[in-house]
Every structure is written in structure tokens, then in C-alpha cells.
Scaffold this motif. Structure first.
Motif, PDB file in Angstrom:
ATOM      1  N   ILE A 288      37.165  -8.504  11.343  1.00  0.00           N
ATOM      2  CA  ILE A 288      38.336  -9.309  10.954  1.00  0.00           C
ATOM      3  C   ILE A 288      39.479  -9.079  11.933  1.00  0.00           C
ATOM      4  O   ILE A 288      40.181 -10.020  12.327  1.00  0.00           O
ATOM      5  CB  ILE A 288      38.775  -8.977   9.523  1.00  0.00           C
ATOM      6  N   ASP A 289      39.685  -7.827  12.347  1.00  0.00           N
ATOM      7  CA  ASP A 289      40.792  -7.519  13.268  1.00  0.00           C
ATOM      8  C   ASP A 289      40.645  -8.290  14.579  1.00  0.00           C
ATOM      9  O   ASP A 289      41.623  -8.846  15.100  1.00  0.00           O
ATOM     10  CB  ASP A 289      40.832  -6.018  13.555  1.00  0.00           C
ATOM     11  N   VAL A 290      39.426  -8.314  15.120  1.00  0.00           N
ATOM     12  CA  VAL A 290      39.207  -9.034  16.374  1.00  0.00           C
ATOM     13  C   VAL A 290      39.356 -10.535  16.154  1.00  0.00           C
ATOM     14  O   VAL A 290      39.942 -11.244  16.978  1.00  0.00           O
ATOM     15  CB  VAL A 290      37.828  -8.701  16.963  1.00  0.00           C
ATOM     16  N   ALA A 291      38.832 -11.043  15.042  1.00  0.00           N
ATOM     17  CA  ALA A 291      38.953 -12.467  14.742  1.00  0.00           C
ATOM     18  C   ALA A 291      40.412 -12.891  14.615  1.00  0.00           C
ATOM     19  O   ALA A 291      40.791 -13.982  15.057  1.00  0.00           O
ATOM     20  CB  ALA A 291      38.193 -12.796  13.460  1.00  0.00           C
ATOM     21  N   GLN A 292      41.223 -12.033  14.039  1.00  0.00           N
ATOM     22  CA  GLN A 292      42.653 -12.338  13.898  1.00  0.00           C
ATOM     23  C   GLN A 292      43.343 -12.412  15.257  1.00  0.00           C
ATOM     24  O   GLN A 292      44.109 -13.350  15.531  1.00  0.00           O
ATOM     25  CB  GLN A 292      43.329 -11.277  13.025  1.00  0.00           C
ATOM     26  N   LEU A 293      43.083 -11.428  16.106  1.00  0.00           N
ATOM     27  CA  LEU A 293      43.696 -11.445  17.433  1.00  0.00           C
ATOM     28  C   LEU A 293      43.207 -12.652  18.227  1.00  0.00           C
ATOM     29  O   LEU A 293      43.976 -13.296  18.948  1.00  0.00           O
ATOM     30  CB  LEU A 293      43.363 -10.149  18.167  1.00  0.00           C
ATOM     31  N   ALA A 294      41.923 -12.967  18.081  1.00  0.00           N
ATOM     32  CA  ALA A 294      41.364 -14.126  18.779  1.00  0.00           C
ATOM     33  C   ALA A 294      42.022 -15.418  18.307  1.00  0.00           C
ATOM     34  O   ALA A 294      42.222 -16.341  19.104  1.00  0.00           O
ATOM     35  CB  ALA A 294      39.854 -14.193  18.561  1.00  0.00           C
ATOM     36  N   PHE A 295      42.361 -15.508  17.035  1.00  0.00           N
ATOM     37  CA  PHE A 295      43.002 -16.721  16.531  1.00  0.00           C
ATOM     38  C   PHE A 295      44.413 -16.868  17.102  1.00  0.00           C
ATOM     39  O   PHE A 295      44.822 -17.963  17.525  1.00  0.00           O
ATOM     40  CB  PHE A 295      43.052 -16.706  15.007  1.00  0.00           C
ATOM     41  N   LEU A 296      45.167 -15.772  17.143  1.00  0.00           N
ATOM     42  CA  LEU A 296      46.496 -15.845  17.745  1.00  0.00           C
ATOM     43  C   LEU A 296      46.404 -16.208  19.222  1.00  0.00           C
ATOM     44  O   LEU A 296      47.221 -16.982  19.743  1.00  0.00           O
ATOM     45  CB  LEU A 296      47.233 -14.516  17.575  1.00  0.00           C
ATOM     46  N   ASP A 297      45.419 -15.656  19.920  1.00  0.00           N
ATOM     47  CA  ASP A 297      45.223 -15.983  21.332  1.00  0.00           C
ATOM     48  C   ASP A 297      44.851 -17.456  21.489  1.00  0.00           C
ATOM     49  O   ASP A 297      45.309 -18.132  22.419  1.00  0.00           O
ATOM     50  CB  ASP A 297      44.137 -15.092  21.924  1.00  0.00           C
ATOM     51  N   TYR A 298      44.039 -17.957  20.586  1.00  0.00           N
ATOM     52  CA  TYR A 298      43.662 -19.378  20.580  1.00  0.00           C
ATOM     53  C   TYR A 298      44.906 -20.253  20.392  1.00  0.00           C
ATOM     54  O   TYR A 298      45.101 -21.232  21.127  1.00  0.00           O
ATOM     55  CB  TYR A 298      42.656 -19.623  19.459  1.00  0.00           C
TER      56      TYR A 298
ATOM     57  N   TRP B 172      42.340 -16.906   4.212  1.00  0.00           N
ATOM     58  CA  TRP B 172      42.109 -16.278   5.509  1.00  0.00           C
ATOM     59  C   TRP B 172      40.695 -15.711   5.593  1.00  0.00           C
ATOM     60  O   TRP B 172      40.023 -15.822   6.627  1.00  0.00           O
ATOM     61  CB  TRP B 172      43.118 -15.157   5.741  1.00  0.00           C
ATOM     62  N   MET B 173      40.223 -15.080   4.499  1.00  0.00           N
ATOM     63  CA  MET B 173      38.890 -14.490   4.529  1.00  0.00           C
ATOM     64  C   MET B 173      37.824 -15.565   4.721  1.00  0.00           C
ATOM     65  O   MET B 173      36.868 -15.386   5.487  1.00  0.00           O
ATOM     66  CB  MET B 173      38.625 -13.701   3.246  1.00  0.00           C
TER      67      MET B 173
ATOM     68  N   GLU C 129      54.790 -12.427  12.034  1.00  0.00           N
ATOM     69  CA  GLU C 129      54.931 -11.849  10.692  1.00  0.00           C
ATOM     70  C   GLU C 129      54.421 -12.809   9.627  1.00  0.00           C
ATOM     71  O   GLU C 129      53.806 -12.396   8.639  1.00  0.00           O
ATOM     72  CB  GLU C 129      56.393 -11.472  10.423  1.00  0.00           C
ATOM     73  N   THR C 130      54.669 -14.090   9.810  1.00  0.00           N
ATOM     74  CA  THR C 130      54.119 -15.086   8.884  1.00  0.00           C
ATOM     75  C   THR C 130      52.599 -15.038   8.908  1.00  0.00           C
ATOM     76  O   THR C 130      51.944 -15.118   7.857  1.00  0.00           O
ATOM     77  CB  THR C 130      54.611 -16.491   9.256  1.00  0.00           C
ATOM     78  N   PHE C 131      52.037 -14.922  10.087  1.00  0.00           N
ATOM     79  CA  PHE C 131      50.581 -14.808  10.229  1.00  0.00           C
ATOM     80  C   PHE C 131      50.059 -13.590   9.468  1.00  0.00           C
ATOM     81  O   PHE C 131      49.014 -13.659   8.795  1.00  0.00           O
ATOM     82  CB  PHE C 131      50.236 -14.700  11.714  1.00  0.00           C
ATOM     83  N   ARG C 132      50.758 -12.485   9.550  1.00  0.00           N
ATOM     84  CA  ARG C 132      50.299 -11.245   8.927  1.00  0.00           C
ATOM     85  C   ARG C 132      50.416 -11.263   7.406  1.00  0.00           C
ATOM     86  O   ARG C 132      49.576 -10.680   6.706  1.00  0.00           O
ATOM     87  CB  ARG C 132      51.119 -10.065   9.459  1.00  0.00           C
TER      88      ARG C 132
ATOM     89  N   HIS D  21      47.716 -21.541   5.137  1.00  0.00           N
ATOM     90  CA  HIS D  21      48.379 -22.843   5.115  1.00  0.00           C
ATOM     91  C   HIS D  21      49.869 -22.719   5.418  1.00  0.00           C
ATOM     92  O   HIS D  21      50.443 -23.567   6.097  1.00  0.00           O
ATOM     93  CB  HIS D  21      48.144 -23.508   3.762  1.00  0.00           C
ATOM     94  N   THR D  22      50.478 -21.630   4.959  1.00  0.00           N
ATOM     95  CA  THR D  22      51.873 -21.376   5.314  1.00  0.00           C
ATOM     96  C   THR D  22      52.005 -21.153   6.810  1.00  0.00           C
ATOM     97  O   THR D  22      52.947 -21.645   7.450  1.00  0.00           O
ATOM     98  CB  THR D  22      52.402 -20.145   4.550  1.00  0.00           C
ATOM     99  N   PHE D  23      51.057 -20.440   7.379  1.00  0.00           N
ATOM    100  CA  PHE D  23      51.096 -20.188   8.815  1.00  0.00           C
ATOM    101  C   PHE D  23      50.931 -21.475   9.609  1.00  0.00           C
ATOM    102  O   PHE D  23      51.659 -21.709  10.573  1.00  0.00           O
ATOM    103  CB  PHE D  23      50.014 -19.182   9.204  1.00  0.00           C
TER     104      PHE D  23
END
Length: 490
Positions: free
Chosen positions: A34-44, A139-140, A468-471, A476-478
Motif C-alpha cells: 500500500i505504501d508504494v502504491a500510494q507514493l506511485a499514485f502521487l507520482d502519477y 482507498w483500499m 495532507e488531504t491525500f493522507r 473522492h475528497t482528494f
């Protein structure tokens, strides 16, 4: 929507195994993934947002909007910015959204890559998933779907590469459509025979050829893969059409046709989430918009450029621990002091870097010569030069001094290595070998690095708040926050 069938009896062994692995995947307790997927999404998001103001990206936004059912269209807005804002009441189809997101997120070649795939995961997967997102998704749900799609793509890539890549296929398109179909199926709850049919009809649309590198055709591969996955999902779930339930059979299946390899179910069961394709071999992320095959050579050039500059400018000794802090540099063009540069690769490792003497900036994204020339000319990569209509005259003058040789020992598909040798006019020779540059799986980008990329499309003062919104908020809010910041126009 047609009733989703759950039988697996009509499938070949490999297809059945893939479907069962997808259906049984649970990442609830896999925070590492999940941690890598999250960083990958922000990078995307950073890669997509940074591209949205480029003319080609705006042109595609206008095209998909003009092709969609609409009313109350704000023509003046379209002409001014090339996009359709939400208030124009234009309904853009989900496949067309996926097309736009995939094209935009891969347009700068700023997005992540993966060694087994020899292509780009997130641009296709997240583009397709965003297009089919529903209000009840969490998110999950979102990241589980991404992880499944990435896992399938990475394992397929490990089976068919390097021959698939060296033959000239662009796996972001050929394999990406299959992974995206799997991801969409997971997010939208497609199982059993319906999932097999979805994968089958996606696989029959595999395409993408590397001769498009340096043109708009390359990012279009990502857009088409995402679009075709979403369109196929809609076809399978909204009509009675069904594809063959044996797409990966050993006699006439996808692997046999596209790669001429025999595959067994064990190729998937032994690798599936062991530990996970986004962990091993992991993702390569970029600080600059050029092909990731140049990333080792670029870092080696930066290190040598700093040492040479320090020596020439200040008369210091050349030391291995010279600081890389360049904020106070008044960099001096090094080319008058350089006789030649040699870039050393293992055989075939530079296949994606197809231009030795590029004539446009876009071609320069796939040229180690253009990247090295920039660094030795200016001290660092100059991102804007990759989108210039012609390369600078200085580049045409000095790039012929750069040669490639293939004298390094082969490394595994998951590794990269590049060596630089610089011969100076005074007879000195300087060398650097790089295997794990910044952005590699063993030296990954940090959230701070990704935040700098986000600042290319979001007001720098707002980036921290957006993260912070992402976290802390729902997906949908993000997404609504991003739209408020001017990202995700379509």
C-alpha cells in the motif's frame, strides 16, 4: 448490466490460475504494498498535472470532449485553454477519460517504470481506475485494484522480456491493457468467467510499437491501453458479448502468439505477491522527463560534471566525496575542455534510447547523448529542452563527441548499470559507474521529491495541504481537491 458468471470450468489452466489469483488477492495486511502504491499514485498525479498545459495534451482534451455528448458548451473556454471544465456540462465517456489520463500522464515520460515490464505501470493502471471510480469506492479498493494490475503486468513482463522489448514492442501498450483490464475488473467486482472474458478481449487489443518513441504515439499507447481496458469492461458488463475463455492457453494463446513462449500456471503461482512486483524489482521514478534507460548515465554525468567544474573553476583536487550541492554554482560549460565522452552499456541495455543524434527535444528524451550533453553544458538536466522543436545548435556541435560502447557485463533484467568515461583535452581521464541512481528501487524518491514534482502543476504553497488531504481524507475528497487545484481537467 449482465449477470456476472463465476464458473472457471471452461478456462485453460493458465487463465483459470490468473483469475483465481486475482479473485483471492487480499492486501489488507500488506502495508508495504500500500505504501508504494500510494507514493506511485502521487507520482502519477504529478506526472499528469505537469503535462496538462502542453498543446498536444490540451488538443486531446478538446478532441475527447468534442467527441462526447454535450450541451451548454463553453466554446470560448475550449479555445482558450483547450480543455472542458466541469461547469461546461460536457459528459465525457469513461473510456475517453481513460484515454486522456493515460496520454497526459505519460506525455512527458515523467512517470514511473518497472524493469520486468520494461515499461510503465502507473500511467495505464491509474488512468483506467480513475475513469471507472464510483462514489462508494475506498482507498483500499483503489489500491488493491492497482496492486493486482501491477502484479499481473510485472509477471507477464518477466516471462516475455527482454525479447518482447528488443523485438520492438512497447509493453506499456501491449501488456498494459491486460493489467488495466484486471485492475478495472477488481475495482468493479468482475469475477470468474466474466473476468476471463474481460482479460481475453483486452488481450486481443494488445498493441504498441517502440518506433513511436520521440513522437506523440508513445504516450498515446498508454492512453489507448487504458481506454481499451475501460471500454472492454463496459462491453463485457453491458452486453452479452463474450471473448474466448482460453486467452492464455499454451497452444494458441496470447503468450504463444505475441512472444512465442510456453507458459505454465506455475509461472504465476510461484511469483504472485512474493513479495510483489512493485516491491521487487520495484518501481523506477524520475526527477526529469526522459527515458528511464538514461537515468544511470545522467547521474554519472552529474557527478563527473561537478567534479570537473570544481577542478577547472577553482583548481581543487578531484575527489570522490565532492559535494553535489550545486545551488551556488556559476556553472562553466565543460565542453571546451572535453575531447570525448564514452557511455558504456551492457549489450542491448540502451534499446529504448534510440536516438544518437536527435533533431527535436522529443527525440532527445530517448537519447543518452542529449541528456549527457545538457549536463556537461549546463551542470544539470534542462527539462524545457526536451520539448523544444529543434535541439540547440550547441547540442549538434558536441553530441558527436559522445559514443556508445557495449563492453559491460550483462546484468539481470531487474538491474541497470551505466559507465561514463570522459577524456579531457589535457589527457586526463575521468570515469564513473552508476547502478542505483536516485529514483531507483534501492534509492527511491521520497515524498519530498514527489512534492517538488507536484509543485509543477499545483501552487507550491498549496502542495503540503494537498498531500495532507491525500493522507487524511477519502479518495473522492482528494480527487475534488485536485480538480480545485486545476489538475484532472477531464
Amino acid at each position: 448490466m449482465t449477470e456476472l458468471k463465476n464458473s472457471v470450468n471452461n478456462m485453460d489452466t493458465v487463465t483459470r490460475t490468473i483469475v483465481e489469483l486475482i479473485d483471492s488477492t487480499d492486501v489488507t495486511n500488506r502495508q508495504d504494498l500500500i505504501d508504494v502504491a500510494q507514493l506511485a499514485f502521487l507520482d502519477y498525479i504529478a506526472s499528469l498535472g505537469a503535462a496538462e498545459h502542453y498543446p498536444a495534451v490540451k488538443a486531446l482534451a478538446g478532441f475527447v470532449s468534442a467527441s462526447s455528448p454535450s450541451h451548454a458548451v463553453d466554446v470560448e473556454l475550449i479555445e482558450r485553454v483547450g480543455i472542458y471544465a466541469e461547469h461546461t456540462a460536457v459528459h465525457i465517456s469513461r473510456p475517453d477519460k481513460a484515454l486522456y489520463y493515460g496520454f497526459a500522464s505519460h506525455y512527458l515520460d515523467f512517470d514511473d517504470a518497472q524493469a520486468n515490464l520494461a515499461g510503465h505501470f502507473s500511467t495505464v493502471l491509474y488512468s483506467a481506475l480513475l475513469a471507472v471510480l464510483e462514489p462508494t469506492d475506498t482507498w483500499m479498493d483503489f489500491f488493491r485494484a492497482y496492486i493486482v494490475g501491477a502484479e499481473l503486468e510485472g509477471i507477464i513482463g518477466s516471462i516475455i522480456n527482454p525479447s518482447h522489448r528488443t523485438q520492438g514492442w512497447h509493453s506499456t501498450g501491449t501488456v498494459g491493457v491486460i493489467g488495466a483490464a484486471a485492475a478495472v475488473g477488481v475495482l468493479r467486482g468482475v469475477h470468474g468467467e466474466s473476468l476471463a472474458s474481460l482479460l481475453s478481449l483486452a488481450a486481443t487489443q494488445s498493441c504498441g510499437m517502440s518506433f513511436q518513441s520521440g513522437s506523440d504515439g508513445k504516450p498515446l499507447h498508454a492512453g489507448l491501453a487504458a481506454r481499451n481496458a475501460v471500454w472492454t469492461y463496459e462491453l463485457v458488463t453491458k452486453t452479452s458479448l463474450q471473448g474466448s475463455l482460453r486467452p492464455f492457453n499454451s497452444e494458441t494463446g496470447w503468450f504463444h502468439i505475441i512472444a512465442d513462449v510456453a507458459v505454465t500456471a506455475g509461472a504465476f503461482t510461484t511469483q504472485w505477491l512474493q513479495p510483489g512486483q512493485i516491491l521487487e524489482p520495484g518501481l523506477w521514478m524520475k526527477l526529469h522527463p526522459y527515458c528511464s534507460a538514461a537515468i544511470c548515465g545522467a547521474e554519472g554525468a552529474e557527478i563527473l560534471a561537478h567534479r570537473l567544474h570544481t577542478s577547472i573553476k577553482h583548481g581543487h583536487d578531484l575527489t570522490d566525496d565532492a559535494s553535489m550541492d550545486t545551488k551556488d554554482w556559476a556553472f562553466q560549460n565543460l565542453w571546451p575542455f572535453i575531447e570525448s565522452v564514452t557511455v558504456h552499456f551492457p549489450s542491448g541495455a540502451d534499446k529504448a534510447l534510440k536516438y544518437t543524434l536527435p533533431t527535436t527535444g522529443r527525440e532527445g528524451q530517448f537519447s543518452i547523448e542529449f541528456v549527457v550533453w545538457q549536463i556537461l553544458q549546463y551542470g544539470s538536466v534542462q527539462d524545457d529542452l526536451f520539448f523544444a522543436p529543434t535541439v540547440p545548435i550547441e547540442a549538434t556541435q558536441y553530441m558527436p563527441r559522445i559514443a556508445r560502447v557495449y563492453d559491460l557485463d550483462p546484468v539481470s533484467q531487474a538491474q541497470r548499470i551505466t559507465k561514463l568515461t570522459i577524456h579531457m583535452t589535457d589527457g586526463d581521464i575521468h570515469e564513473m559507474v552508476v547502478t542505483n541512481p536516485k529514483g531507483s528501487p534501492l534509492q527511491p524518491l521520497t515524498l519530498q521529491d514527489i512534492s517538488k514534482k507536484l509543485a509543477l502543476s499545483i501552487d507550491a504553497a498549496r502542495v503540503e495541504s494537498v498531500v495532507e488531504t491525500f493522507r487524511n481524507e477519502t479518495i473522492h475528497t482528494f480527487i475534488n481537491t485536485l480538480k480545485g487545484e486545476g489538475v484532472l481537467h477531464v
